[in-house]
Design a protein around this motif. Structure first.
Motif, short mmCIF file in Angstrom:
data_model
loop_
_atom_site.label_atom_id
_atom_site.label_comp_id
_atom_site.label_asym_id
_atom_site.label_seq_id
_atom_site.Cartn_x
_atom_site.Cartn_y
_atom_site.Cartn_z
N GLY A 119 -16.88 25.54 1.34
CA GLY A 119 -17.52 25.91 0.08
C GLY A 119 -19.03 25.77 0.10
N ARG A 189 -19.45 31.41 -5.61
CA ARG A 189 -18.51 30.35 -5.21
C ARG A 189 -17.65 29.90 -6.38
NH1 ARG A 189 -20.25 24.31 -3.39
NH2 ARG A 189 -20.51 24.19 -5.65
N ARG A 194 -15.52 30.23 -2.25
CA ARG A 194 -16.09 30.39 -0.92
C ARG A 194 -17.60 30.16 -0.93
NH1 ARG A 194 -13.44 35.36 -1.15
NH2 ARG A 194 -15.50 36.36 -1.13
N GLY A 195 -18.08 29.47 0.08
CA GLY A 195 -19.51 29.37 0.28
C GLY A 195 -19.99 30.57 1.07
#
Length: 404
Positions: A119, A189, A194-195
């Motif tokens: 992340g 995010r 998700r990063g």
């Protein structure tokens, strides 16, 4: 007032000099918890305008690295890299401005960081990025100014070298763009979990700042016919100093001429031709300049304001600290440092009505918070002492105030 908007956000600052630290400064001003990791030699910026009696603490460093805890790790040691990996695993954002390839060599490149923390928003700042003919090269603000048309040889005075900006304009503008990218990635995010990697370059900053003029239409001349004369957008000497005027629009230029005692000047040849105002600019400046010397800067400031012509006194940099408008609008503020005393610096300049940013403390001594942060990572005092003895970490001895 509520807590600043980024309260609770964890930022890991692995940058040095100016562009990277200013990026994390903006995040820290908005409430983020920033941990700055430096090598034992410290950030080079600590030496800029060093404060007497304060080794490793410069005026510029104290501002660009405010609101950050200072940790010192030598990433050539396995124990230091293990601590860094723990910091990465718990971070929301990582910012680095080391040359492409260096983070990978030190164990915190994008792929390794993403594996530790899917992340993570990973912001990589560099001069030119990793790709292209200049990819991976070292570079500073001046290189971007040179490449992006900020200092064209055609505009240099005869016999003089092309000159760059008196301030590192791209090093200071890039952090605003990088911060925008980081915040956008955090919003994404929030939707996906998700990063992602955010890339920002000094050359990209220069291109963005010059975007208003970087337009080429194939088959047409590189530039249109100039119609705006800098005679209406420049500084003029007054009876006791200088005044900058910005009569950019035609109606403002006419107002300026009226105030200077030249009513109707732009309605008769040659000055009714806007192109002639450009080609014969020195003549126009010579015509307008004498009137400015008849009054003081303060008088012109009032007269032009009353006439609706944008103008402002031309001052030295540090005069801003005592400017009544800057003080009244909170652009500068005075904060207290445990060792230096009262320090006046720029404030968070974007103002939020309900969750404003704040300066909580100034830039810290090298390694001032190493022990505290390593304890938070679960290291015992004995383990921390072993890292210090091995040269993997530096802990500044306890002092007064926050360092105690």
């Amino acid at each position: 007032m509520s807590a600043p908007p980024l309260t609770g956000l964890r930022v890991l600052d692995l940058s040095h000099n100016l562009a990277g630290p200013l990026t994390t400064m903006h995040l820290g001003d908005l409430g983020a918890e920033v941990v700055k990791v430096e090598r034992p030699e410290g950030d080079e910026w600590r030496e800029h305008e060093r404060i007497p009696g304060q080794p490793g603490r410069g005026r510029h460093y104290m501002q660009a690295n405010r609101n950050k805890r200072a940790v010192c790790l030598d990433l050539r040691h396995e124990g230091a890299r293990a601590a860094l990996h723990d910091l990465i695993a718990r971070a929301d954002v990582l910012v680095t401005n080391m040359r492409p390839g260096v983070p990978e060599a030190l164990g915190f490149g994008w792929e390794e960081a993403r594996a530790l923390n899917p992340g993570l928003v990973y912001c990589e700042i560099s001069a030119f990025g990793p790709d292209g003919p200049r990819g991976g090269r070292r570079g500073y603000d001046l290189m971007a100014e040179a490449l992006a048309g900020f200092m064209p040889p055609s505009m240099a005075r005869e016999g003089e070298a092309p000159a760059g900006s008196p301030i590192p304009i791209n090093d200071t503008a890039l952090p605003l763009l990088a911060t925008t990218g980081i915040l956008a990635a955090l919003i994404e995010r929030g939707r996906t979990g998700r990063g992602q990697r955010v890339e920002a370059t000094i050359l990209g900053s220069a291109v963005a700042l010059n975007a208003h003029s970087l337009v080429r239409i194939e088959g047409l001349p590189g530039h249109g016919v100039p119609t705006f004369s800098r005679a209406f957008y420049r500084a003029y000497r007054t009876a006791d100093g200088w005044i900058a005027v910005a009569a950019y629009a035609e109606r403002l230029a006419r107002l300026l001429c009226d105030v200077l005692g030249h009513p109707g000047l732009l309605d008769a040849p040659p000055w009714d031709d806007r192109a002639a105002r450009v080609t014969r600019e020195p003549e126009l400046v010579e015509l307008l300049a004498p009137a400015f010397r008849e009054r003081t800067t303060a008088e012109w400031d009032d007269v032009l304001a009353a006439a609706g012509v944008p103008a402002a006194p031309v001052r030295e940099r540090d005069d801003l600290f005592d400017d009544p408008h800057a003080r009244a609008t909170g652009l500068v503020e005075t904060v207290e440092d445990d060792e230096v005393g009262s320090v006046t610096m720029t404030s968070p300049v974007v103002r939020l009505s309900e969750t404003p940013g704040a300066i909580r403390f100034t830039g810290r001594h090298l390694g001032a918070d190493t022990r505290e942060v390593l304890r938070e990572l679960g290291r015992s005092d004995a383990q921390i002492d072993a890292l210090v003895a091995d040269g993997a970490a530096v802990c500044r001895p306890a002092a007064t105030g926050r360092d105690a």
